[in-house]
Enzyme design. Structure first.
Site, PDB file in Angstrom:
ATOM      1  N   ASP A 438      11.711  12.266 -43.375  1.00  0.00           N
ATOM      2  CA  ASP A 438      10.507  11.451 -43.214  1.00  0.00           C
ATOM      3  C   ASP A 438      10.516  10.254 -44.162  1.00  0.00           C
ATOM      4  O   ASP A 438      11.264  10.221 -45.150  1.00  0.00           O
ATOM      5  CB  ASP A 438       9.263  12.312 -43.457  1.00  0.00           C
ATOM      6  CG  ASP A 438       8.102  11.942 -42.549  1.00  0.00           C
ATOM      7  OD1 ASP A 438       8.073  10.794 -42.050  1.00  0.00           O
ATOM      8  OD2 ASP A 438       7.214  12.789 -42.344  1.00  0.00           O
ATOM      9  N   ASP A 495       3.811  10.043 -34.242  1.00  0.00           N
ATOM     10  CA  ASP A 495       3.006  11.152 -34.760  1.00  0.00           C
ATOM     11  C   ASP A 495       1.932  11.573 -33.772  1.00  0.00           C
ATOM     12  O   ASP A 495       1.271  12.602 -33.980  1.00  0.00           O
ATOM     13  CB  ASP A 495       2.343  10.753 -36.084  1.00  0.00           C
ATOM     14  CG  ASP A 495       3.261  10.974 -37.284  1.00  0.00           C
ATOM     15  OD1 ASP A 495       4.287  11.657 -37.137  1.00  0.00           O
ATOM     16  OD2 ASP A 495       2.944  10.457 -38.370  1.00  0.00           O
TER      17      ASP A 495
END
Length: 691
Positions: A438, A495
């Site tokens: 990430d 997301d």
């Protein structure tokens, strides 16, 4: 004197010419030229007239337009000497070298001791131009802008499609007209970013998904980039891509990332297929085959890790068809929220007193691969690492924080060595086959060295742990490009697990990305990012259009929801071996409420159409959806895979509701397929085979 070169295949041709040993310019780019075409004639006929109010010779739109040649637009090189004086080189031909699929052209300015090198290739299978510029200097200089080889676009192309977006809404397309002046996008975020995917498509008003000409570009770089789309006062147009302006330190050696470009006559699908195939078959390496059904626990537990609950979730996910379990953020340091512990990659003994082994053993016993989350490039001030090394932070101390965190200076070898030791220790001592990597904030300063350091770090990990697959995540789709995908095998597209949002995002990302690298998950019933409540059928079929996964607490599912998810997951497993190698063809629908695509096998023998009705249609009955890429003379059998999902308000008896359809490719592409009436926020799935 005219020198000329031709890069071409049976799909496109690029012809370059150098006049009087000056930098080469593109004199033709478009459909493949016939064998025997006179390149000398094409070069000669490219010379433009001069009239009143002009200088006496038109400056070339060369592979690097030169200010020294009185170029009236954006120069391809902006540089300064050690004392800050502007440099205006005038390059001349030095040498060339040819390879099987490309060539290297070398030009020099001997007075300034500068050498400009163009590395040009045409990929043999996928017909993508791969173009890079290198600059060598005898002295240390500052380069504020260096463009990858600059390409013109023809006068009959009058529109461009660029990409913007935001968190949870990546790959937004903006179709704009060309106009005099420069359209400049200088991405200062230090990463590819949600709002700045480094792509561009040049077309005309008649270009659609399935018809018309398109020229497509992608800059394969994971840091900040700059794009220039310029129309000069004389009407010529050109495209430039490179690193973000002023993002490279002073030095003697400079190189752009590869610029990938292609021309195709088959609409946006013509260029999209080439990018999809090249990424899937020639850039991404080491991906699991078959692609495993993915489960990620983030939206189930967030930071609240309890071993028994995670085991129960893993067991339920396996029952539903998952084949990989990914432990997300919260397993390390004292990470109970997003304010602490980034940089302390040590297993949290409070949550895992016996380490990760009990959870991994349980996951493996279920037949699942185990994956884990890292965010290596970031650091919290509340961390042991920050307390020991505040000097490792990138940027000024008074910078604005992002997501409660700062950024590590990845250009430093000691930073990379520390991170490698920490992460390698976790990987060596645990049976881990997957990393979700990430990157949750923009950078405080834009430095190309940061991206180069990340590349070096990933390359080392890939070399030492070749069995570990890596996903590129950056708050979803904030770092998706061919540069990062040389080092990873999957991207987390967004997301947003909202299936309606995903339909649009996936559809537009398919202009460059194949299904095999594009993660798509079945999210919670009540979406955590949009607040919408969506039916399981929509969520499941949307995820089944790409690399399928789940990301919710599977224990929340009703019996009906679980049955639907098992059914769709089983369907995806039965079809993934061929679907993960298809071309994704976007379909032109007469109903703007429909997002439709056709995934076509490489041999053309089978396909699947996903047609999502994202909102109520403006008319009562459905219009036919025309297919594409079929053999007009062949007969195809079409089956509505989910015909049982037609609602009761569909009261008629269209053929596909009760039986298969057999029709020619010509009919299916010219007239199209009329699907039964259905409610909005539903997907119909149409399977086809050539008989």
């Amino acid at each position: 004197m005219i020198r000329h070169w031709h890069l071409g295949d049976d799909r496109q041709s690029l012809v370059l010419a150098s006049f009087d040993n000056r930098l080469p310019e593109t004199v033709y780019w478009g459909p493949a030229l016939p064998e025997g075409e006179s390149l000398e004639t094409l070069s000669a006929v490219s010379r433009m007239d001069v009239t009143g109010g002009m200088v006496d010779e038109n400056a070339a739109v060369s592979l690097c337009p030169e200010a020294s040649q009185t170029f009236p637009g954006q120069a391809g090189l902006t540089a300064r000497s050690r004392d800050g004086s502007p440099l205006a080189p005038a390059f001349r031909y030095e040498s060339e070298a040819a390879s099987e699929h490309g060539l290297t052209l070398v030009f020099a300015d001997t007075a300034l001791d500068l050498t400009l090198v163009f590395d040009l290739a045409l990929t043999p299978d996928t017909s993508l131009l791969k173009l890079q510029t290198r600059l060598e200097s005898a002295d240390v200089i500052q380069v504020d802008w260096l463009a990858a080889p600059v390409l013109p676009v023809p006068a009959h192309t009058n529109e461009m499609i660029e990409f913007s977006g935001r968190w949870c809404a990546e790959f937004l397309t903006n179709r704009l007209p060309f106009a005099p002046g420069a359209r400049v996008r200088d991405n200062r975020t230090g990463r590819t970013d949600h709002a700045h995917f480094p792509g561009l498509i040049v077309c005309n008003k008649a270009t659609t998904n399935t018809a018309g000409e398109a020229f497509a570009f992608h800059y394969g770089w994971s840091g900040g980039h700059r794009m220039v789309a310029e129309e000069l006062a004389d009407g010529r147009r050109h495209i430039q891509f490179g690193h973000a302006s002023a993002s490279q330190a002073a030095g003697r050696h400079f190189v752009t990332a590869p610029l990938y470009a292609t021309y195709a006559p088959g609409g946006f699908n013509g260029t999209a297929v080439r990018f999809q195939r090249h990424l899937r078959d020639h850039i991404v390496t080491g991906a699991r085959t078959p692609r495993p059904v993915h489960y990620n626990c983030w939206e189930a537990v967030y930071f609240d890790h309890k071993l028994d609950e995670l085991k129960a979730i893993a067991s339920r996910a396996a029952e539903l068809g998952a084949e990989r379990f990914v432990l997300d953020d919260g397993w390390f340091g004292r990470r109970d929220d997003d304010t602490s512990s980034l940089g302390d990659w040590i297993i949290d003994a409070r949550k895992y007193p016996d380490g990760l082994t009990p959870l991994i053993s349980h996951v493996n016993a279920l037949g699942l691969e185990f994956g884990i989350w890292f965010e290596p490039e970031m650091i919290n001030e509340d961390s042991d690492l920050y307390r020991a090394h505040p000097d490792w932070v990138l940027g000024p101390t008074d910078q604005i924080r992002g997501r409660q965190q700062l950024v590590l200076d990845m250009a430093r070898e000691d930073v990379r060595a520390y991170l490698y030791d920490q992460i390698a220790e976790v990987l060596k001592n645990n049976d881990i086959g997957y990393i979700k990597w990430d990157h949750n904030r923009v950078l405080p300063v834009v430095e190309a060295a940061q991206t180069d350091g990340v590349y070096q770090f990933l390359d080392r990990l890939r070399t030492d742990f070749p069995h570990v697959e890596i996903e590129s995540c950056s708050s979803g789709g904030g770092r998706i490009d061919f540069g990062i995908l040389e080092r990873t095998q999957r991207v987390w597209l967004s997301d947003s697990n909202d299936a309606l949002e995903r339909q649009r995002i996936q559809h537009d990302a398919a202009l460059f990305l194949p299904a095999s690298v594009t993660g798509s998950h079945v999210g919670p019933r009540h979406c955590h990012t949009s607040g919408r409540t969506l039916d399981m059928r929509l969520r499941a079929w949307t995820a089944a259009q790409r690399h399928m996964g789940f990301e919710m607490d599977p224990r929340e599912l009703t019996d009906d929801e679980a049955a639907t998810l098992r059914k769709v997951t089983g369907w995806w497993k039965d079809n993934r071996n061929w679907m993960m190698h298809t071309d994704i063809l976007r379909l032109d629908s007469p109903d703007p409420a429909i997002i439709a695509e056709q995934q076509l096998a490489g041999d053309g023998g089978r396909f699947v159409v996903f047609a999502a009705l994202t909102r109520p249609s403006d008319q009562i009955l459905p219009h036919p959806i025309r297919l594409t890429g079929l053999d007009p003379a062949s007969i195809y059998r079409l089956t509505l895979a989910n015909r049982d999902e037609a609602p009761r308000l569909s009261r008629g008896m269209p053929l596909l509701k009760t039986q298969d359809l057999q029709a020619s490719g010509q009919y299916l592409m010219s007239h199209g397929v009329t699907l039964p009436w259905r409610f909005p926020e539903t997907v119909f799935v149409l399977e086809g085979r050539r008989i």
